[in-house]
Design a protein around this motif. Structure first.
Motif, PDB file in Angstrom:
ATOM      1  N   GLU A  28      36.849  26.847  31.815  1.00 29.35           N
ATOM      2  CA  GLU A  28      36.127  26.968  30.643  1.00 29.35           C
ATOM      3  C   GLU A  28      34.972  27.839  30.547  1.00 29.35           C
ATOM      4  OE1 GLU A  28      36.593  23.871  32.161  1.00 29.35           O
ATOM      5  OE2 GLU A  28      38.677  23.227  31.173  1.00 29.35           O
ATOM      6  N   LYS A  29      33.982  27.674  31.437  1.00 28.55           N
ATOM      7  CA  LYS A  29      32.950  28.542  31.642  1.00 28.55           C
ATOM      8  C   LYS A  29      33.221  29.863  31.908  1.00 28.55           C
ATOM      9  CE  LYS A  29      29.345  25.824  30.997  1.00 28.55           C
ATOM     10  NZ  LYS A  29      28.856  25.799  29.772  1.00 28.55           N
ATOM     11  N   GLN A  30      34.351  30.142  32.800  1.00 26.21           N
ATOM     12  CA  GLN A  30      34.569  31.657  33.036  1.00 26.21           C
ATOM     13  C   GLN A  30      35.604  32.271  31.710  1.00 26.21           C
ATOM     14  OE1 GLN A  30      37.222  31.836  36.772  1.00 26.21           O
ATOM     15  NE2 GLN A  30      37.381  33.898  36.660  1.00 26.21           N
ATOM     16  N   GLU A  31      35.815  31.287  31.004  1.00 27.04           N
ATOM     17  CA  GLU A  31      36.652  32.123  29.839  1.00 27.04           C
ATOM     18  C   GLU A  31      35.758  32.262  28.814  1.00 27.04           C
ATOM     19  OE1 GLU A  31      39.343  33.710  27.598  1.00 27.04           O
ATOM     20  OE2 GLU A  31      39.836  33.209  29.757  1.00 27.04           O
ATOM     21  N   PHE A  32      34.680  31.348  28.661  1.00 30.38           N
ATOM     22  CA  PHE A  32      33.626  31.641  27.654  1.00 30.38           C
ATOM     23  C   PHE A  32      32.962  33.046  28.154  1.00 30.38           C
ATOM     24  CE2 PHE A  32      29.144  31.235  26.573  1.00 30.38           C
ATOM     25  CZ  PHE A  32      29.365  31.174  25.295  1.00 30.38           C
ATOM     26  N   ILE A  33      32.477  32.988  29.426  1.00 31.47           N
ATOM     27  CA  ILE A  33      31.704  34.122  29.672  1.00 31.47           C
ATOM     28  C   ILE A  33      32.700  35.555  29.392  1.00 31.47           C
ATOM     29  CG2 ILE A  33      30.715  35.507  31.637  1.00 31.47           C
ATOM     30  CD1 ILE A  33      29.669  32.721  32.385  1.00 31.47           C
ATOM     31  N   LYS A  34      33.795  35.583  29.747  1.00 37.26           N
ATOM     32  CA  LYS A  34      34.790  36.609  29.478  1.00 37.26           C
ATOM     33  C   LYS A  34      34.847  37.168  28.085  1.00 37.26           C
ATOM     34  CE  LYS A  34      39.305  37.840  30.821  1.00 37.26           C
ATOM     35  NZ  LYS A  34      40.801  37.345  31.401  1.00 37.26           N
ATOM     36  N   SER A  60      26.319  36.592  36.918  1.00 41.08           N
ATOM     37  CA  SER A  60      26.948  37.938  37.454  1.00 41.08           C
ATOM     38  C   SER A  60      28.100  37.828  38.354  1.00 41.08           C
ATOM     39  CB  SER A  60      25.635  38.489  38.216  1.00 41.08           C
ATOM     40  OG  SER A  60      24.825  39.038  37.563  1.00 41.08           O
ATOM     41  N   LEU A  61      28.158  36.563  38.989  1.00 40.24           N
ATOM     42  CA  LEU A  61      29.178  36.210  39.795  1.00 40.24           C
ATOM     43  C   LEU A  61      30.463  36.169  38.827  1.00 40.24           C
ATOM     44  CD1 LEU A  61      30.542  35.618  42.665  1.00 40.24           C
ATOM     45  CD2 LEU A  61      29.749  33.606  42.371  1.00 40.24           C
ATOM     46  N   ILE A  62      30.520  35.413  37.851  1.00 38.01           N
ATOM     47  CA  ILE A  62      31.591  35.027  37.107  1.00 38.01           C
ATOM     48  C   ILE A  62      31.819  36.360  36.496  1.00 38.01           C
ATOM     49  CG2 ILE A  62      32.130  33.879  34.838  1.00 38.01           C
ATOM     50  CD1 ILE A  62      30.339  31.723  35.968  1.00 38.01           C
ATOM     51  N   CYS A  63      31.068  37.184  36.076  1.00 36.56           N
ATOM     52  CA  CYS A  63      31.587  38.535  35.505  1.00 36.56           C
ATOM     53  C   CYS A  63      32.270  39.551  36.389  1.00 36.56           C
ATOM     54  CB  CYS A  63      30.229  39.289  34.926  1.00 36.56           C
ATOM     55  SG  CYS A  63      29.336  38.707  33.479  1.00 36.56           S
ATOM     56  N   ARG A  97      36.177  40.351  36.137  1.00 39.11           N
ATOM     57  CA  ARG A  97      36.567  41.981  36.049  1.00 39.11           C
ATOM     58  C   ARG A  97      37.727  41.989  37.368  1.00 39.11           C
ATOM     59  NH1 ARG A  97      38.150  46.303  34.761  1.00 39.11           N
ATOM     60  NH2 ARG A  97      37.652  48.180  35.471  1.00 39.11           N
ATOM     61  N   LEU A  98      37.637  41.195  38.269  1.00 37.11           N
ATOM     62  CA  LEU A  98      38.591  41.734  39.464  1.00 37.11           C
ATOM     63  C   LEU A  98      39.849  40.544  39.153  1.00 37.11           C
ATOM     64  CD1 LEU A  98      36.246  41.529  42.480  1.00 37.11           C
ATOM     65  CD2 LEU A  98      37.248  43.427  41.334  1.00 37.11           C
ATOM     66  N   ASP A  99      39.849  39.683  38.117  1.00 36.51           N
ATOM     67  CA  ASP A  99      41.072  38.919  37.559  1.00 36.51           C
ATOM     68  C   ASP A  99      40.912  37.815  38.679  1.00 36.51           C
ATOM     69  OD1 ASP A  99      42.908  37.648  35.845  1.00 36.51           O
ATOM     70  OD2 ASP A  99      44.583  38.891  36.713  1.00 36.51           O
ATOM     71  N   ILE A 100      40.005  37.250  39.104  1.00 36.52           N
ATOM     72  CA  ILE A 100      40.066  36.130  40.106  1.00 36.52           C
ATOM     73  C   ILE A 100      39.809  34.661  39.516  1.00 36.52           C
ATOM     74  CG2 ILE A 100      38.586  35.190  42.114  1.00 36.52           C
ATOM     75  CD1 ILE A 100      39.936  37.784  42.946  1.00 36.52           C
ATOM     76  N   ASP A 101      40.523  33.787  39.655  1.00 32.71           N
ATOM     77  CA  ASP A 101      40.278  32.582  39.090  1.00 32.71           C
ATOM     78  C   ASP A 101      39.204  31.961  40.190  1.00 32.71           C
ATOM     79  OD1 ASP A 101      40.385  29.736  38.763  1.00 32.71           O
ATOM     80  OD2 ASP A 101      42.741  29.838  38.138  1.00 32.71           O
ATOM     81  N   MET A 102      38.038  31.633  39.714  1.00 31.26           N
ATOM     82  CA  MET A 102      37.007  30.848  40.295  1.00 31.26           C
ATOM     83  C   MET A 102      37.281  29.781  40.864  1.00 31.26           C
ATOM     84  SD  MET A 102      33.590  32.307  38.705  1.00 31.26           S
ATOM     85  CE  MET A 102      32.614  31.679  39.988  1.00 31.26           C
TER      86      MET A 102
END
Length: 103
Positions: free
Chosen positions: A3-9, A66-69, A73-78
């Motif tokens: 959810e956080k990764q998608e929010f930041i996207k 910055s890590l999430i960004c 960018r690299l399309d990595i699922d954290m």
């Protein structure tokens, strides 16, 4: 974490914060350096036991952002990346008694 990764996207799209992977990586390294500076300040440059600085939490937040960004960018699922590394460490510990990558 998804959810956080998608929010930041979406946040980065909204505020035009997307950069290529080289810039995203440099942003991450810069934030890690700023985090390191806060850790050093927390010990008065090695002269005392560590104490949290006023900016420590903010610098950790900047580093995570910055890590999430970069992951976006690299399309990595954290979530997947973290699950994989945890499993790698579990396997290493089971095999040799520690999680280090050395022999």
């Amino acid at each position: 974490m998804k959810e956080k990764q998608e929010f930041i996207k979406k946040f980065c799209i909204k505020y035009n914060l997307n950069s290529d992977e080289k810039i995203s990586y440099m942003d991450l390294v810069t934030e890690i350096g700023e985090l390191g500076k806060e850790l050093i300040k927390g010990t008065d440059y090695g002269n005392k036991d560590f104490e949290k600085t006023n900016n420590l939490e903010s610098e950790i937040g900047d580093t995570i952002f910055s890590l999430i960004c970069l992951c976006n960018r690299l399309d990595i699922d954290m979530d997947k990346a973290l699950d994989n590394v945890i499993q790698k460490y579990i396997n290493r510990f089971a095999k040799k008694g520690d999680i280090g990558s050395g022999n």
